[in-house]
Write a protein that holds these residues in place. Structure first.
Motif, PDB file in Angstrom:
ATOM      1  N   SER A  34      -3.258 -44.140 -35.745  1.00 34.54           N
ATOM      2  CA  SER A  34      -3.075 -45.198 -36.750  1.00 34.54           C
ATOM      3  C   SER A  34      -1.601 -45.333 -37.094  1.00 34.54           C
ATOM      4  CB  SER A  34      -3.837 -44.860 -38.027  1.00 34.54           C
ATOM      5  OG  SER A  34      -5.198 -44.736 -37.731  1.00 34.54           O
ATOM      6  N   GLY A  35      -1.131 -46.546 -37.222  1.00 37.56           N
ATOM      7  CA  GLY A  35       0.255 -46.781 -37.616  1.00 37.56           C
ATOM      8  C   GLY A  35       1.241 -46.646 -36.481  1.00 37.56           C
ATOM      9  N   ALA A  36       0.760 -46.394 -35.272  1.00 35.01           N
ATOM     10  CA  ALA A  36       1.685 -46.227 -34.151  1.00 35.01           C
ATOM     11  C   ALA A  36       2.278 -47.557 -33.728  1.00 35.01           C
ATOM     12  CB  ALA A  36       0.969 -45.572 -32.975  1.00 35.01           C
ATOM     13  N   GLY A  37       1.578 -48.645 -34.003  1.00 34.10           N
ATOM     14  CA  GLY A  37       2.125 -49.956 -33.648  1.00 34.10           C
ATOM     15  C   GLY A  37       1.251 -50.751 -32.706  1.00 34.10           C
ATOM     16  N   LYS A  38      -0.059 -50.424 -32.679  1.00 36.97           N
ATOM     17  CA  LYS A  38      -0.967 -51.129 -31.764  1.00 36.97           C
ATOM     18  C   LYS A  38      -1.051 -52.617 -32.114  1.00 36.97           C
ATOM     19  CE  LYS A  38      -4.596 -48.424 -32.569  1.00 36.97           C
ATOM     20  NZ  LYS A  38      -4.148 -47.310 -33.438  1.00 36.97           N
ATOM     21  N   SER A  39      -1.250 -52.886 -33.419  1.00 28.68           N
ATOM     22  CA  SER A  39      -1.370 -54.282 -33.823  1.00 28.68           C
ATOM     23  C   SER A  39      -0.026 -55.000 -33.739  1.00 28.68           C
ATOM     24  CB  SER A  39      -1.917 -54.378 -35.244  1.00 28.68           C
ATOM     25  OG  SER A  39      -3.233 -53.909 -35.276  1.00 28.68           O
ATOM     26  N   THR A  40       1.064 -54.252 -33.952  1.00 30.02           N
ATOM     27  CA  THR A  40       2.396 -54.857 -33.847  1.00 30.02           C
ATOM     28  C   THR A  40       2.603 -55.422 -32.448  1.00 30.02           C
ATOM     29  OG1 THR A  40       3.160 -53.205 -35.416  1.00 30.02           O
ATOM     30  CG2 THR A  40       4.852 -54.423 -34.216  1.00 30.02           C
ATOM     31  N   LEU A  41       2.160 -54.677 -31.457  1.00 25.09           N
ATOM     32  CA  LEU A  41       2.289 -55.144 -30.074  1.00 25.09           C
ATOM     33  C   LEU A  41       1.555 -56.474 -29.890  1.00 25.09           C
ATOM     34  CD1 LEU A  41       3.269 -54.214 -27.181  1.00 25.09           C
ATOM     35  CD2 LEU A  41       0.932 -53.442 -26.826  1.00 25.09           C
ATOM     36  N   LEU A  42       0.324 -56.543 -30.405  1.00 18.56           N
ATOM     37  CA  LEU A  42      -0.443 -57.786 -30.277  1.00 18.56           C
ATOM     38  C   LEU A  42       0.205 -58.926 -31.064  1.00 18.56           C
ATOM     39  CD1 LEU A  42      -4.283 -57.089 -30.355  1.00 18.56           C
ATOM     40  CD2 LEU A  42      -2.686 -57.127 -28.453  1.00 18.56           C
ATOM     41  N   ASN A  43       0.684 -58.621 -32.271  1.00 19.90           N
ATOM     42  CA  ASN A  43       1.280 -59.664 -33.101  1.00 19.90           C
ATOM     43  C   ASN A  43       2.544 -60.239 -32.477  1.00 19.90           C
ATOM     44  OD1 ASN A  43      -0.679 -59.561 -35.044  1.00 19.90           O
ATOM     45  ND2 ASN A  43       0.415 -58.140 -36.374  1.00 19.90           N
ATOM     46  N   LEU A  44       3.293 -59.378 -31.787  1.00 24.97           N
ATOM     47  CA  LEU A  44       4.501 -59.857 -31.100  1.00 24.97           C
ATOM     48  C   LEU A  44       4.115 -60.816 -29.983  1.00 24.97           C
ATOM     49  CD1 LEU A  44       6.532 -56.536 -30.920  1.00 24.97           C
ATOM     50  CD2 LEU A  44       7.353 -58.664 -31.955  1.00 24.97           C
ATOM     51  N   LEU A  45       3.104 -60.419 -29.221  1.00 24.71           N
ATOM     52  CA  LEU A  45       2.687 -61.253 -28.089  1.00 24.71           C
ATOM     53  C   LEU A  45       2.070 -62.566 -28.580  1.00 24.71           C
ATOM     54  CD1 LEU A  45       2.337 -61.562 -25.077  1.00 24.71           C
ATOM     55  CD2 LEU A  45       0.241 -60.211 -25.195  1.00 24.71           C
ATOM     56  N   ALA A  46       1.296 -62.478 -29.684  1.00 20.62           N
ATOM     57  CA  ALA A  46       0.647 -63.685 -30.199  1.00 20.62           C
ATOM     58  C   ALA A  46       1.640 -64.611 -30.892  1.00 20.62           C
ATOM     59  CB  ALA A  46      -0.464 -63.300 -31.177  1.00 20.62           C
ATOM     60  N   GLY A  47       2.763 -64.065 -31.330  1.00 24.00           N
ATOM     61  CA  GLY A  47       3.784 -64.900 -31.953  1.00 24.00           C
ATOM     62  C   GLY A  47       3.711 -64.928 -33.467  1.00 24.00           C
ATOM     63  N   PHE A  48       2.945 -64.008 -34.098  1.00 22.32           N
ATOM     64  CA  PHE A  48       2.907 -63.973 -35.553  1.00 22.32           C
ATOM     65  C   PHE A  48       4.165 -63.346 -36.110  1.00 22.32           C
ATOM     66  CE2 PHE A  48      -1.745 -63.684 -34.576  1.00 22.32           C
ATOM     67  CZ  PHE A  48      -1.972 -65.024 -34.831  1.00 22.32           C
ATOM     68  N   ILE A  49       4.803 -62.508 -35.295  1.00 17.46           N
ATOM     69  CA  ILE A  49       6.103 -61.958 -35.673  1.00 17.46           C
ATOM     70  C   ILE A  49       7.034 -62.115 -34.477  1.00 17.46           C
ATOM     71  CG2 ILE A  49       5.332 -60.327 -37.433  1.00 17.46           C
ATOM     72  CD1 ILE A  49       5.137 -58.180 -35.358  1.00 17.46           C
TER      73      ILE A  49
END
Lengths: 236, 541
Positions: A34-49
């Motif tokens: 948890s907190g390693a950045g799994k969702s961050t990776l997806l959010n970067l690819l999706a363009g939310f960040i």
């Protein structure tokens, strides 16, 4: 082919760095504590960040300047995938036109796709009148009517019971193969990854630099952290 | 993060709107400054009359707040514990008293406690005179309590209903009886809301205009708000009016600042969800105690409203309803209230579109600021703004031509804080749930508004529309300065009728206003009963 080249991001005192390639048609499990950045990776690819450095390219073209809906990506979140005030049919239809102006062909497509995920009898219902699994199947139907070459799964089935969860993943996997869709899925469960994934990425304290074949996901993996993570998860 | 600091295009209209509202208010204030070039607020304190009205403003607000809040505690507690026939209706009436046109309530109170009201005739039957007069401090307090006690009750009820069911079970399991349970379980929830509620009510009473105008008895019981109006309208002393308006702004700003400091406002829910608790430690004594308070509040709230209805149905009904003056006033009122309500809701919608984008990325301070700019009216009472505009536009054009627009603008501004308050949370929640989904599906602009915001938030939006409509239709403070024989609204017409002792005609007008205010809410309720069951269903083929 998805290419993260030296993508850097910073959020709440944590640095993230991703440098990896995903092949077309593969089903990649994104693993990590948890907190390693799994969702961050997806959010970067999706363009939310947006990354602070580096580039994200799909089939050789950078997507950084594209808005989320302009990228060749559909996404399934953990929750809030459906507008609760709209019917299942309308929710699927929004994947085809953002103002629900649908032609006959598109209406047919909704019908076909909802038969695929077995929600064709439930199209008149509001999300509140559906079970958790049915809700996510409706959302899945929307992802597939969008006909985008990449599908991101941000733990959409984590609230379902284990049997149902694996069944859903197998369904996604089959549909993806049939339509040659690349899938990236965040998951907490090693068993999910082993059941359906062709590849995996392990995110280690915000860093990920390799996509490996699923066969290499064992307790004797050379990465110490991954080996520990494996033992802990399997023992659970 | 520099990414999130960028202003999105969806935020632009809101930022511009709230900026222009602020500039609009500033302009009105600068007009005041212009008219009192030597701003010397100590002058006010040196003048015994102005010192007196300042003290009286504070005194009556303090007493009104104390009476409303202190009695609201046992009443809300009793209402919370007891189920009885008509409770739902009583609670509905509680919500109407705050938005009820002030003069309608005043009329109802006069009909009971006035010199020729029910009590007076009762006393005269026994050949004695009414031992009190409703004009002056008595009447002001009575009216303020009538408006604010039910309001406070509702807020306390909300606080009490926030107590988790498990805590009630735990309390009865531990054998905590009435006083102990109140002291250790219920009181903390009430106390948490107390500063905010008291502050709010104090502010409402401090700036109260129509009540004091109708019930204040001469110079002895006048507030600053009323003194501004009298200086301009009757003495044509613009400089004093401006000076008093500035004085009022200073006091209100200071008060608002302190109230902000001591309280943490919570969300105003539109409904109170009653959970039925079982009390295992009930006794006759506590039953009597509770029902005593329920009867007290019923006697306070119901009879004045009932009297408005009863006395409205008199032989003047036909002649009032056929008089052109009445229809002209009705037309103006409906037009003003509709325009003001729509403007207020549109403004609030755009401002919240801007502020919620910031809230989503954690820039809460920035969101608070833009919302505060738009609620600046809370510090500058409607009458003060009107005064400023009056002075500003006096030189520019014919006031009578602009009057309509000014009244609409001031009414919209006065409704805006309430609309913002009721829409902030629903709009933010909608964005929290659907922002990412909408961006990933490319739903934006009109599609986003129609399919996502309007379809999901129809109810709160229409309720906000109703609220501002009712607030505007009963307002007297904007029209008081700009009204004339050719430009009249129902509240002003009612005030003129009361002033010339045409009580029967006044009764008819009061009844019409009451029906308008309550009717709007009833219509909306009915509309929703149907839409939620049929319209939102699928309409595809």
């Amino acid at each position: 082919m998805i290419n993260f080249s030296q993508v850097k991001y910073h959020y709440q005192q944590q640095n993230f760095e991703f440098d990896l390639q995903v092949e077309q048609g593969s089903l990649v499990a994104i693993l990590g504590p948890s907190g390693a950045g799994k969702s961050t990776l997806l959010n970067l690819l999706a363009g939310f960040i947006a990354p602070m450095q580096g580039d994200i390219a799909i089939n050789g073209n950078s997507v950084l300047s594209a808005a989320p809906h302009q990228r060749p990506i559909s996404i399934l979140f953990q929750d809030n995938n459906l507008f609760t005030h709209l019917t299942a049919y309308q929710n699927i239809g929004l994947g085809l036109h953002p103002g629900l102006k649908l032609d006959a062909q598109q209406k047919q497509l909704i019908q076909t796709m909802s038969e695929h995920v077995e929600v064709d009898k439930l199209l008149d219902r509001l999300p509140d009148q559906l079970s958790g699994g049915q809700q996510q199947r409706v959302a899945l139907a929307r992802c597939f009517v969008q006909k985008k070459p990449i599908l991101l799964l941000d733990e959409p089935f984590s609230a379902l019971d284990p049997v149902l969860r694996v069944a859903m993943l197998e369904r996604v996997s089959a549909l993806a193969k049939q339509q040659n869709v690349t899938v990236l899925m965040v998951t907490h469960h090693i068993s999910d990854a082993l059941a359906v994934a062709s590849h995996f990425v392990f995110i280690d304290q915000g860093n990920a630099s390799a996509v490996e074949r699923i066969e290499q996901l064992t307790r004797s993996h050379p990465n110490q952290h991954l080996a520990q993570f494996m033992s802990a998860e399997v023992n659970k | 993060m520099n990414v999130s600091l960028k202003i999105k295009s969806v935020q632009l209209p809101g930022i511009l709107l709230s900026g222009s509202i602020f500039i609009f208010v500033l302009m009105a204030m600068s007009a005041l400054l212009l008219y009192s070039p030597h701003v010397d607020l100590t002058q006010i304190w040196a003048d015994p009359y102005y010192r007196h009205i300042t003290q009286f403003s504070f005194y009556q607000a303090l007493l009104s707040t104390l009476l409303s809040v202190v009695f609201a505690i046992p009443i809300s507690h009793a209402l919370f514990r007891r189920q009885f026939w008509g409770k739902a209706l009583l609670l509905k009436l509680f919500t109407t008293t705050l938005v009820l046109p002030v003069l309608v309530a005043v009329f109802g109170l006069l009909a009971i406690y006035g010199n020729s009201g029910l009590f007076a005739s009762l006393f005269s039957y026994f050949d004695s005179k009414l031992p009190f007069s409703i004009f002056g401090l008595n009447g002001i307090l009575l009216a303020h309590v009538f408006f604010n006690l039910p309001f406070a009750c509702r807020l306390f009820l909300q606080a009490l209903s926030a107590i988790p069911e498990k805590q009630h079970q735990l309390a009865s399991q531990l054998g905590m009886k009435h006083w102990y349970k109140f002291r250790y379980v219920e009181w903390p929830y009430i106390a948490g809301q107390l500063p905010h509620i008291a502050g709010l009510i104090f502010m409402l009473c401090f700036t109260s205009f129509a009540t004091v105008m109708a019930l204040g008895g001469g110079p002895k019981s006048t507030t600053i708000e009323l003194a501004i109006y009298q200086a301009i309208k009757f003495d044509f002393d613009l400089q004093t009016g401006a000076l008093l308006a500035l004085w009022q702004i200073c006091l209100c700003a200071t008060l608002a600042f302190f109230i902000q400091k001591i309280s943490s406002p919570t969300q105003l829910k539109s409904s109170y969800n009653a959970s039925i608790n079982t009390y295992h430690h009930d006794s006759w004594y506590s039953k009597c105690w509770d029902f005593f308070w329920i009867i007290v509040v019923t006697i306070l709230v119901i009879p004045p409203l009932l009297m408005v209805v009863l006395s409205g149905l008199n032989q003047q009904l036909l002649s009032v309803l056929t008089a052109p003056t009445f229809w002209l006033a009705l037309k103006n009122s409906l037009l003003i209230a509709t325009c003001a309500a729509i403007s207020a809701v549109i403004c609030a919608f755009f401002i919240l579109l801007a502020s919620r984008q910031w809230r989503l990325v954690g820039l809460n301070h920035r969101a608070d600021k833009i919302e505060m700019l738009a609620t600046v009216i809370l510090v500058t009472p409607g009458l003060v703004i009107s005064t400023g505009l009056f002075l500003l536009l006096r030189d520019i054009g014919h006031l009578s031509e602009l009057a309509f627009y000014i009244v609409v603008a001031v009414n919209a501004l006065m409704a805006l804080p309430f609309v913002l308050k009721s829409l902030t949370v629903p709009m933010l929640q909608n964005a929290q749930k659907y922002e990412r989904l909408c961006t990933s599906l490319g739903i934006s602009g009109f599609n986003r508004f129609y399919w996502i915001e309007w379809k999901a938030l129809k109810r709160p939006i229409l309720q906000a529309l109703c609220l501002s409509f009712v607030l505007s239709i009963g307002d007297l403070s904007a029209i008081a300065l700009f009204g004339s024989h050719t430009f009249n609204t129902l509240p002003l017409y009612l005030f003129q009728l009361l002033g010339s002792y045409q009580m029967q005609s006044a009764a008819v007008v009061a009844l019409v206003l009451l029906l308008l205010s309550v009717g709007v809410f009833i219509i909306i309720e009915q509309v929703f009963k149907e839409t939620t069951t049929s319209l939102d269903r699928a309409e595809h083929d």
